[in-house]
Structures are given as C-alpha cells and as structure tokens.
Design a protein around this motif. Structure first.
Motif, mmCIF file in Angstrom:
data_model
loop_
_atom_site.group_PDB
_atom_site.id
_atom_site.type_symbol
_atom_site.label_atom_id
_atom_site.label_comp_id
_atom_site.label_asym_id
_atom_site.label_seq_id
_atom_site.Cartn_x
_atom_site.Cartn_y
_atom_site.Cartn_z
ATOM 1 N N SER A 1 -63.695 78.566 80.674
ATOM 2 C CA SER A 1 -63.648 77.426 81.083
ATOM 3 C C SER A 1 -61.447 77.266 80.597
ATOM 4 O O SER A 1 -61.144 76.771 81.669
ATOM 5 N N PRO A 2 -61.352 77.740 79.588
ATOM 6 C CA PRO A 2 -60.295 77.339 79.184
ATOM 7 C C PRO A 2 -58.610 78.764 80.519
ATOM 8 O O PRO A 2 -57.657 78.224 80.353
ATOM 9 N N ARG A 3 -59.215 79.683 80.679
ATOM 10 C CA ARG A 3 -58.947 81.213 82.081
ATOM 11 C C ARG A 3 -58.553 80.837 83.209
ATOM 12 O O ARG A 3 -58.502 81.737 84.026
ATOM 13 N N CYS A 4 -60.222 79.594 83.393
ATOM 14 C CA CYS A 4 -60.825 79.151 84.349
ATOM 15 C C CYS A 4 -59.501 78.509 85.855
ATOM 16 O O CYS A 4 -59.351 77.562 84.944
ATOM 17 N N PRO A 5 -59.343 79.084 87.075
ATOM 18 C CA PRO A 5 -58.357 79.165 87.813
ATOM 19 C C PRO A 5 -59.525 77.372 88.197
ATOM 20 O O PRO A 5 -58.495 76.112 89.144
ATOM 21 N N GLU A 6 -60.919 77.788 88.498
ATOM 22 C CA GLU A 6 -61.367 76.505 89.497
ATOM 23 C C GLU A 6 -62.308 75.495 87.907
ATOM 24 O O GLU A 6 -63.560 74.767 88.165
ATOM 25 N N ALA A 7 -61.934 75.432 86.703
ATOM 26 C CA ALA A 7 -62.895 74.885 85.813
ATOM 27 C C ALA A 7 -63.092 73.126 86.060
ATOM 28 O O ALA A 7 -61.775 72.533 86.603
ATOM 29 N N LEU A 8 -64.629 72.808 86.346
ATOM 30 C CA LEU A 8 -64.270 71.379 86.346
ATOM 31 C C LEU A 8 -64.343 70.548 85.155
ATOM 32 O O LEU A 8 -64.311 71.467 83.635
ATOM 33 N N ARG A 9 -64.946 69.154 84.653
ATOM 34 C CA ARG A 9 -64.426 68.732 83.874
ATOM 35 C C ARG A 9 -65.631 68.966 82.047
ATOM 36 O O ARG A 9 -65.490 69.466 81.435
ATOM 37 N N GLN A 10 -66.771 69.420 83.427
ATOM 38 C CA GLN A 10 -67.808 69.358 82.780
ATOM 39 C C GLN A 10 -67.947 71.014 81.570
ATOM 40 O O GLN A 10 -68.323 71.451 80.940
ATOM 41 N N CYS A 11 -66.793 72.280 82.688
ATOM 42 C CA CYS A 11 -67.291 73.627 81.601
ATOM 43 C C CYS A 11 -67.163 73.381 80.533
ATOM 44 O O CYS A 11 -67.017 74.218 79.915
ATOM 45 N N ARG A 12 -65.442 72.226 80.427
ATOM 46 C CA ARG A 12 -65.044 72.117 78.602
ATOM 47 C C ARG A 12 -66.038 71.115 78.109
ATOM 48 O O ARG A 12 -65.755 71.487 76.777
#
Lengths: 287, 344
Positions: free
Chosen positions: B303-314
């Motif tokens: 998630s820290p590097r993901c361009p498409e990260a959602l809030r729940q990803c973190r």
C-alpha cells in the motif's frame, strides 16, 4: 619471495637428511645405542667415537641417531593424534554452530587456560613413562589450537553455496564435513601440523629432560641432555652440545619449512582453489 | 483445509490431475536481534507434473527462502513456523531429518543461481556427480560414472569424458549449469527447484539453458518451480506464475492471466517496469522501496507504494479473491463477496 625460497629449500634439505639418517640409523653406525663400555667413558670426539662418549661409555653419535629417531617419531605421532582430534573437534563445532559450538569452544578455552606442560607433567607422573604414553599425552594436550583454526575455517566454508548444493543433493552431513569442508582446510591443517611437530619435539625433550618422558635407558634427545648436564662442569661439553644442536636445528628447520609451506600453499592469498589450478598447470607442463 | 487447498490453486480444471506438491500456508521466519523477520508468510501454491510455476518478485521478497523451505534447508536463526509441504500427500515438515535427507536429490532437487559457487572447486565435476548418485544408491563408482555420462549427454553436452574429468573452473558457465541440471535431474526427482538458474549466465547462454530446462521438464514429467525476477524468462518458460511481495504471494495465475489480465497493482507495476517504451524514452520504475521485513507496515504491504491504494489498504491485509479459474489475487480492489475464497 626468493629469501623464503632459499630458506625453505635449505630447511627441507636439512629435514630430509635428518629423516634419512634417523630412519636408517643402523646404516650410519655399527654401535649399540645402549651399549655400556665402562672402559671408554667420557671420550672426546674423534678417537674411534665420532662425537665422543658419555659417562657410561656409550657412543654419542649412535645415541644421537637413535635418540633422534625416538624424538622425531614422538613429534610426528603426537601431531597425528592432535591433528585428528583437533580437526574432528573443530569441524564438528564449526559445522554445528549455535550453542553446540559455543559450549565446545568454551571447553577449549578452559583447556587452554591450563598450561599444557603442567598437565603433561601431572599425567606423566601418574603413569609409567613409555613412548606411547608420551605420544598420547602430547597429542591430547596440544590439539586445541588446531581445533580453533579448523573451526573458524569451517564457519566460513559452510556458508559457501556448494555446501548448500551438496545438502540439496541429499549428501549426508558427515560426508560433507569429510569430503568438502576438511579438504578445504588442508592448507591450514598442513601448516599447523608442521609447526606442531616442532612443538611436540620440544615438549618431548622437556619431558624427558625432567625425567618424565621417554624412559631413561632409551636414548632420546631430552634424555641425552639431562645426562650431559652433570658432566658439563667436568669439561665434557660434547655430551649436551650435540643433542642440543640437533634439537635446535630440527625445530628451526621445521619452523622455516612450515613458514615456506604457508607461502607455497598461499594461505594468505587465494587458498586451495588457486592451489589446485597451480598444481594442474605444473602437472600439465610436466606431462 | 478446503479453503486452503482452494487457495493453493486446485480448481475444477485441474482437480483430476492431482498436484505433485502442495504448499499450504507455509510461513518461515528468522529470529534476529531486530525482531522476527517474517520472510515467508502463509504462502500456498501447487506444483503439477510437467508444469512450470514461476515465482517472481523483487530481491528480498522471500522467493529463495520459500524454495529452501521446501527442502527444509533453513539454517538457524531461521525456522519454518507452520504450514504444510505435501509431496504426494506426505507432509515433509513432519519427516525426520534422515527421511528428509533421503528425499533431497531423489524427490526434490535444486539448481542454484551461480554454477561457479555451487560446485566444490577442488573436485572434478564428475566426482561430485557420482558422489550425489552414490549418496542415494548402492552402486559402484563405475556404474555411477555410466549413469552420470548418460545424464550429461541428455543436457546437450559434448565430449562427455572430458567434461566429466574437468574441474569446475575448466568449464564455461553454461556448461557448469548444464552439469548442475544433469545432477539435479539424475535421480528423476518429482520436483525440481531452479533458483534463478540463469542470473549468473550471459544472455545467449541463458536461452539455451532455459530451453534445456523446459525440454527436460516435459520429458521427465517433473514439476519445475522456477524462481526468478526476470519476466522475460517467465514468459518463455512458465505455465503458471506466482507474484511475491514482502513474503506473500499477492497474485497467482496462468501465464496468460498474469501477463494479459493482471489484477494486482504490483503485478501491473512489474509488467510496466519491464516495458521500456515510455514517451520520454525512460524506464517506468515502481516508486519507493520494498518494506523493511522486520517492520512490515499494517494492511497491504504494497500500500505505501501503490498508486491505487484505498484507505482500508493501509489498515487491513487484503483477503484473497478468485478472478477466474485458478487465477486469484490478494487486493482490496478486487473485493466482492462471491469472489471471496470461502471461509477466509
């Protein structure tokens, strides 16, 4: 480098000559090393006895050859004992690693704390002096250094990928230690063993000098020294000087030879792999 | 267990050909001064006879540790925390060390990255070959040599007698790797693990070795687990692909699924990073660094590097969702109830 080469070559020549003379002792003297001739005591060198006689009329030259035989064989045999023991202990300790290694190494530390000469004296004074005893006592008190060195080498060798590859091929651990790790330590082992022979000879002479080594009736370099010390004041310098000179020259030759070996085996440079390449090159040129 | 098997890629399409090896929820950790390093976390996959599974990921993502875990060659402070490694239904993690040793080289073999370092430099390759054979079979030196020469001819080597009597440094890198492959396949293992087998070789030799691996893999019917970070190699060789990130498999599927319908943003980022055609002519790099394995961030590790990260990803680690057949992904973006692997 050339300085090393000359010294090494000279040392090897000295050692070879000594070995030949000592092994073929009966060829170089017709006398009996224990043959007492009370009519011929304390004769000066020359006069029928090449290096003179001692206080019992025994021929020094003969005793030197037979005594050298005993001292050299004690040196070689006790190093064989300590090498086998040290290599096995070190290889197992290094390969096992972890707490096994730690415990085994602390045992060695403890053993090294005790002066080995003291242990030798205690054990020798409790047992009957004999050649085998001297060999075993020296062997069992001098294996620790070898063990430490082999362990350090094994510690780094076991991380090499060919060990993992051998494991992945299902090779039993004992085989890996015996066939891959120990041969890779051979430059270290050879050099350490050569140095050890010198030390063992010194230990043997010290023990014999103190009357706790080779039984007094048998000739050995140490026995000859102690026999000579009473006569030196009477002016019979030849009794202690020749065995003393023999001890010094043997040990020095061994030390220089092992130094040279270390360079030949390139212990500090590339180790055994380079050695194999070099050896192949030499054998190809010879062919 | 049902859930786990499903996750390992067992689906309707291949239920009839039972996998040779199943790895279920395999976790391997290293206990270091910096804390527990979870190098491999709940990894599951299956290997099928005659098929190639490629495991792809950045350096340090746990590929090699996974491979070594299958052979149980993890040295302390590392240990296999839990999971199953089933070879023909037998859990390798329950075997004694002696039983395991007999399986190494006979049932599971491994080819290493650098064929220079994986041979003992002071013995001829022939001697090392026969040693490997004689460790498992009671055969004479002569018989072992015959078997070895026969295997060497199968990996397209010429002048067998000379190769057999050569020291490793007298052979070229490609030849060494061919010998390595011959040794690995000599006992007809059911599973062959190749840990970056061509990384140390130059490109022309690479293709030859890969072709050899593929041919022998089909010929002997062994399952091949190919560890690599070279997507070109994957495209050429693999039947199925598993993408690893921070000790987890984030996406697994057939080579077509992965290359044409990649679901995970990391997979897509990997694929675009090998495509050099960009408007300014530069390379597309994945921003940021892989996570510190002693301190993996909460939620999806990417998630820290993901361009498409959602809030729940973190916040929460994603569950696994089946895309189609044996293609599944571990990403919140793919979330939907019916795709969820049951019970997860």
């Amino acid at each position: 480098m050339s300085k090393y080469k000359t010294v090494t070559v000279i040392s090897f020549i000295v050692l070879t000559v000594m070995a030949v003379m000592v092994i073929g002792a009966p060829l170089f003297t017709a006398k009996d090393p224990t043959g007492v001739e009370l009519t011929k005591t304390l004769r000066q060198p020359g006069q029928g006895n090449l290096l003179g006689t001692d206080e019992m009329g025994r021929d020094i030259w003969t005793r030197l050859l037979y005594g050298g035989r005993v001292s050299l064989s004690v040196g070689v045999a006790s190093v064989a004992v300590s090498t086998v023991l040290g290599v096995a202990y070190g290889a197992i300790s290094g390969y096992a690693g972890g707490w096994v290694d730690r415990v085994l190494m602390r045992i060695i530390d403890a053993l090294l704390c005790l002066p080995s000469m003291l242990i030798m004296l205690v054990i020798q004074s409790m047992t009957r002096p004999s050649l085998t005893n001297v060999v075993l006592v020296i062997g069992f008190t001098t294996w620790m250094q070898m063990s430490r060195l082999v362990r350090t080498e094994v510690l780094s060798l076991k991380e090499r990928e060919f060990v993992l590859a051998a494991l992945a091929a299902g090779t039993p651990v004992w085989k890996i230690i015996l066939r891959h790790l120990v041969p890779h330590c051979s430059p270290t082992i050879i050099v350490m063993a050569t140095v050890g022979v010198g030390h063992a000879i010194l230990s043997e002479t010290s023990l014999s000098f103190l009357g706790l080594g080779i039984p007094p009736h048998q000739p050995s370099l140490g026995n000859m020294l102690i026999g000579g010390q009473n006569q030196i004041l009477a002016g019979a310098w030849w009794i202690p000087v020749f065995p003393g000179a023999m001890i010094i020259s043997t040990v020095l030759a061994i030390t220089f030879a092992s130094d040279g070996l270390q360079h030949i085996l390139m212990l500090r440079n590339a180790g055994i792999e380079e050695g194999v390449k070099k050896w192949l090159k030499i054998s190809k040129e010879a062919a | 267990m049902v859930k786990n098997l499903k996750r390992s890629g067992l689906t309707k399409e291949n239920i009839n050909c039972a996998p040779v090896m199943e790895v279920v929820d395999l976790s391997t950790s290293f206990l270091t001064a910096a804390g527990e390093i979870k190098a491999v976390r709940e990894v599951s996959f299956s290997l099928f006879a005659g098929q190639v599974l490629a495991v792809v990921g950045e350096s340090g993502c746990g590929k090699s540790v996974t491979a070594r875990s299958l052979l149980r060659l993890i040295d302390p402070p590392g240990y296999i925390k839990n999971g199953w490694v089933l070879l023909n239904g037998v859990n390798l993690l329950n075997l004694t060390e002696g039983e395991m040793r007999r399986l190494r080289g006979t049932e599971i073999s491994m080819v290493f990255q650098d064929p220079m370092t994986s041979f003992d430099p002071v013995y001829t390759v022939g001697r090392q070959f026969t040693e490997a054979l004689m460790a498992h079979e009671k055969i004479s030196q002569q018989e072992a040599k015959q078997q070895a020469l026969q295997m060497l001819s199968k990996v397209s080597l010429q002048d067998l007698e000379r190769v057999f009597n050569s020291y490793p440094f007298q052979l070229s890198g490609g030849m060494r790797q061919r010998v390595m492959i011959a040794i690995a396949l000599a006992m007809k293992p059911k599973v062959l693990i190749a840990d970056e087998p061509t990384t140390a070789l130059d490109v022309t030799v690479q293709s030859g070795i890969l072709a050899e691996l593929k041919r022998l893999n089909k010929e002997t019917g062994s399952a091949l687990l190919l560890i690599t970070h070279d997507l070109g190699v994957v495209a050429e060789l693999a039947d199925r692909v598993a993408i690893m990130y921070a000790g987890r498999i984030v996406e697994i599927g057939s080579v077509y699924d992965i290359f044409d319908h990649a679901q995970h943003p990391y997979t897509r980022a990997l694929l675009t990073s090998i495509n050099p055609i960009q408007e300014d002519g530069g390379l597309t790099a994945i921003p940021g660094q892989p996570p510190d394995m002693a301190n993996v961030p909460p939620g999806c590790p990417f998630s820290p590097r993901c361009p498409e990260a959602l809030r729940q990803c973190r916040q929460k680690e994603p569950e696994q969702y089946i895309i189609a057949g044996e293609h599944w992904v571990s990403c919140w973006r793919a979330e939907s109830e019916e795709r969820k692997i049951s019970g997860a």
